[in-house]
Design an enzyme around this catalytic site. Structure first.
Site, short mmCIF file in Angstrom:
data_model
loop_
_atom_site.label_atom_id
_atom_site.label_comp_id
_atom_site.label_asym_id
_atom_site.label_seq_id
_atom_site.Cartn_x
_atom_site.Cartn_y
_atom_site.Cartn_z
N PHE A 148 -17.49 6.93 2.48
CA PHE A 148 -17.94 6.42 1.18
C PHE A 148 -19.31 6.95 0.79
O PHE A 148 -19.66 6.93 -0.39
CB PHE A 148 -17.96 4.88 1.20
CG PHE A 148 -19.20 4.30 1.85
CD1 PHE A 148 -20.37 4.15 1.11
CD2 PHE A 148 -19.21 3.94 3.19
CE1 PHE A 148 -21.52 3.64 1.72
CE2 PHE A 148 -20.35 3.44 3.79
CZ PHE A 148 -21.51 3.29 3.04
N LYS A 172 -8.41 13.05 0.90
CA LYS A 172 -8.18 11.59 1.00
C LYS A 172 -9.57 10.98 1.03
O LYS A 172 -10.20 10.86 2.08
CB LYS A 172 -7.41 11.28 2.29
CG LYS A 172 -6.63 9.97 2.30
CD LYS A 172 -7.44 8.73 2.04
CE LYS A 172 -8.30 8.28 3.18
NZ LYS A 172 -9.22 7.18 2.80
N GLU A 175 -11.68 4.85 0.18
CA GLU A 175 -11.09 3.92 -0.80
C GLU A 175 -12.16 3.03 -1.44
O GLU A 175 -11.88 2.28 -2.35
CB GLU A 175 -9.98 3.09 -0.14
CG GLU A 175 -10.38 2.22 1.03
CD GLU A 175 -10.39 2.95 2.38
OE1 GLU A 175 -10.87 4.10 2.45
OE2 GLU A 175 -9.93 2.35 3.36
N ARG A 176 -13.42 3.14 -0.96
CA ARG A 176 -14.52 2.37 -1.57
C ARG A 176 -14.95 2.97 -2.91
O ARG A 176 -15.27 2.27 -3.83
CB ARG A 176 -15.75 2.35 -0.65
CG ARG A 176 -15.53 1.85 0.76
CD ARG A 176 -15.75 0.34 0.83
NE ARG A 176 -14.60 -0.38 0.36
CZ ARG A 176 -13.60 -0.82 1.12
NH1 ARG A 176 -13.62 -0.63 2.41
NH2 ARG A 176 -12.59 -1.49 0.60
N SER A 225 -17.14 7.30 10.51
CA SER A 225 -17.78 6.70 11.69
C SER A 225 -17.15 7.26 12.98
O SER A 225 -16.03 7.79 12.96
CB SER A 225 -17.63 5.18 11.62
OG SER A 225 -16.29 4.85 11.37
N CYS A 280 -25.96 9.69 6.79
CA CYS A 280 -25.85 10.06 8.20
C CYS A 280 -27.06 10.88 8.63
O CYS A 280 -27.26 11.10 9.81
CB CYS A 280 -24.57 10.85 8.44
SG CYS A 280 -24.63 12.44 7.65
N GLU A 382 -25.31 2.35 15.27
CA GLU A 382 -25.70 2.72 13.91
C GLU A 382 -25.71 1.46 13.04
O GLU A 382 -24.73 0.72 13.03
CB GLU A 382 -24.67 3.72 13.38
CG GLU A 382 -24.96 4.25 12.01
CD GLU A 382 -23.90 5.28 11.56
OE1 GLU A 382 -22.71 5.07 11.82
OE2 GLU A 382 -24.31 6.27 10.94
#
Ligand code: NAD
Length: 498
Positions: A148, A172, A175-176, A225, A280, A382
């Protein structure tokens, strides 16, 4: 309510059986829904990709590059609308959303040079009358599964290079915040790409698994992640695919006693709190070397952090906006509580922050925690929020070993005026991307991006020449043209060029 549908040739087919919520993080409300696809949706996308790819790959590379040039222009023309759309689903401030798009466009620019990059290698006269040449050919269909936090840059890292070399590509997205990837695919079509070269399917684990198992998809690039990256890597490789899977991070900023502390504080505020820490390549851990450096740094950090302005993502004065979902806000606040329980000193506590008029927004105030130690779970993991942890190191050796021993190895920075210390650090630290007085050392598009240890599985980085290698397979041709007679060599012996 607005529905974000798959961007697949021929439309998405029947009404989606499952939908996901897309939130407005500024208000804490559902603002749209996204179709969550399944095998049938993916099969349609793959069929369209299979139909389009051979013709696309057969086009000469200048013509593919021209589509990319035009796409770049269209994204630039639509920059403002795209940045607002991105910001409305992600929550990062609009100026930062522009940066997200621009960093993706940098890779598109790199990919515009694909005719030069694909030239291959040639050796004349490798043996008697023998020439050898190599060519890079596309894999066929590639797929990208994206997180996201960079809904424009990361899809462009992947598809710009993948399609430039002649693949068809299926994204793909998270979805957020799936709307910007769909807009990018629409603009790519408008730029002149044939239908089916770039498509978007939405979904969660069900769609990811369908991608990983699909026999017609040759390579998968994943960013997200670490546990999921590892899962994607293992399952994709087991299905015989080429997979690169980038994971989480916990980047350290080492502050040497001779560093310019005003500059460091400025850099740390941007790198730890920009985009609410949801990068990140954020710097969520600062490592002052020596107690004296730690005290001086802390004294300067506190007022700078307290002065940060948290606001809605369209507030032009805000340093950062809300985090992405209520669930993520709860997770970040949970880690702050955990760190305090573990013995960290909560110097600035951002929990319970509310913004007047946006009381339901997913805001987390800037947080500073001192006396964090490597034994703490909150250091090991994290947090991915606006939280800066101070881990004090007694000397340079300890400062090198902290990021080197951490489970993640994405990025690291050292702040110093001492060239020898910086050089030694860059050489020895067990981390993939190093900044020297550069807090967020994200390499430019024609270099490559990738971390070490649990920050990346697989061994090819994103974009630059590593990206070209990932999205192509090399073929080497050894040729001899008949000149009327054989050379009398014994065909039963391995041929040599001696
Ligand atoms: P995430 O791992 O939750 O999601 C990433 C993708 O995986 C999404 O497309 C999601 O739909 C899919 N997914 C989610 N759950 C899944 C499951 N159980 N099985 C299969 N697929 C699943 O990551 P996120 O929260 O969207 O993004 C943040 C994470 O990404 C952070 O850990 C961050 O460090 C990392 N990240 C890494 C890099 C890098 O280059 N190393 C860059 C950006 C973000």
């Amino acid at each position: 309510m607005r529905l974000i549908d798959h961007f697949v040739v021929g439309g998405s087919g029947s009404a989606p059986a499952r939908l996901g919520d897309i939130f407005d993080p500024n208000r804490g409300e559902v603002q749209a829904r996204v179709a969550l696809g399944d095998q049938a949706v993916l099969d349609r996308a793959v069929a369209a990709a299979q139909a389009a790819q051979p013709g696309w790959a057969a086009m000469n590379p200048q013509r593919r590059a021209r589509v990319l040039f035009r796409f770049k222009e269209l994204v630039e023309q639509n920059m403002d609308a795209l940045a607002h759309l991105l910001s409305s689903e992600h929550g990062k401030v609009v100026a930062d959303a522009r940066g997200d798009i621009q960093r993706g466009l940098d890779v598109v620019e790199f990919a515009c040079g694909i005719p030069h990059v694909l030239k291959g290698e040639y050796t004349q006269g490798a043996g008697p009358g023998i020439d050898i040449y190599s060519m890079r050919q596309p894999l066929g269909i590639g797929a990208g599964i994206t997180p996201f936090n960079f809904p424009a840059m990361i899809p462009m890292w992947m598809f710009a290079v993948a399609v430039a070399v002649g693949n068809a590509f299926i994204i793909k997205p998270s979805e957020r915040d799936p709307s910007v990837p769909v807009r990018l695919a629409e603009l790519f079509l408008e730029a002149g790409a044939p239908e089916g070269v770039l498509q978007v399917v939405h979904g969660d684990k069900e769609m990811v698994d369908a991608i990983l198992d699909h026999p017609a998809i040759g390579a998968v690039s994943f960013v997200g992640s670490s546990d999921i990256a590892h899962y994607v890597y293992s399952r994709g490789v087991a299905a015989g695919k080429r997979v690169q899977a980038m994971g989480g991070a916990k980047n350290h900023g080492i502050v040497m006693p001779d560093a310019d502390l005003d500059q460091v504080v400025n850099d740390l505020c941007g790198a730890a709190f920009g985009s609410a820490g949801e990068r990140c390549m954020a710097l969520p851990v600062v490592v002052p070397v020596g107690e004296e450096t730690a005290e001086r740094l802390r004294e300067k950090l506190i007022p700078a952090i307290e002065a940060l302005r948290v606001g809605i993502s369209t507030d032009a004065e805000a340093h950062y906006g809300p985090v992405v979902t209520a669930q993520h806000k709860a997770k970040v606040e949970g880690w702050i509580a955990k760190c305090a329980e573990e013995g960290g000193e909560l110097v600035v506590d951002g929990r319970g922050f509310t913004l007047q008029g946006h009381e339901n927004g997913y805001f987390v105030g800037p947080t500073l925690i001192d006396h964090v130690t490597p034994q703490m779970e909150s250091y090991h993991n994290e947090i991915f929020g606006p939280v800066l942890q101070i881990v004090r190191a007694k000397d340079f050796e300890e400062a090198v070993s902290l990021p080197s021993k951490h489970q993640y190895g994405n990025g690291v920075a050292i702040f110093t005026r001492n060239g020898h210390a910086a050089r030694e650090f860059a050489q020895r630290v067990n981390v993939g991307m190093v900044g020297i007085n550069v807090p967020i050392p994200v390499p430019v598009a024609y270099h490559t991006f990738g971390g070490w240890k649990r920050s990346a599985f697989g061994d090819t980085n994103q974009h630059g020449m590593e990206g070209v290698r990932f999205w192509t397979k090399i073929k080497t041709v050894t040729q001899r043209w008949p000149d009327g007679g054989g050379d009398g060599s014994n065909a039963f012996v391995i041929p040599t060029m001696a």
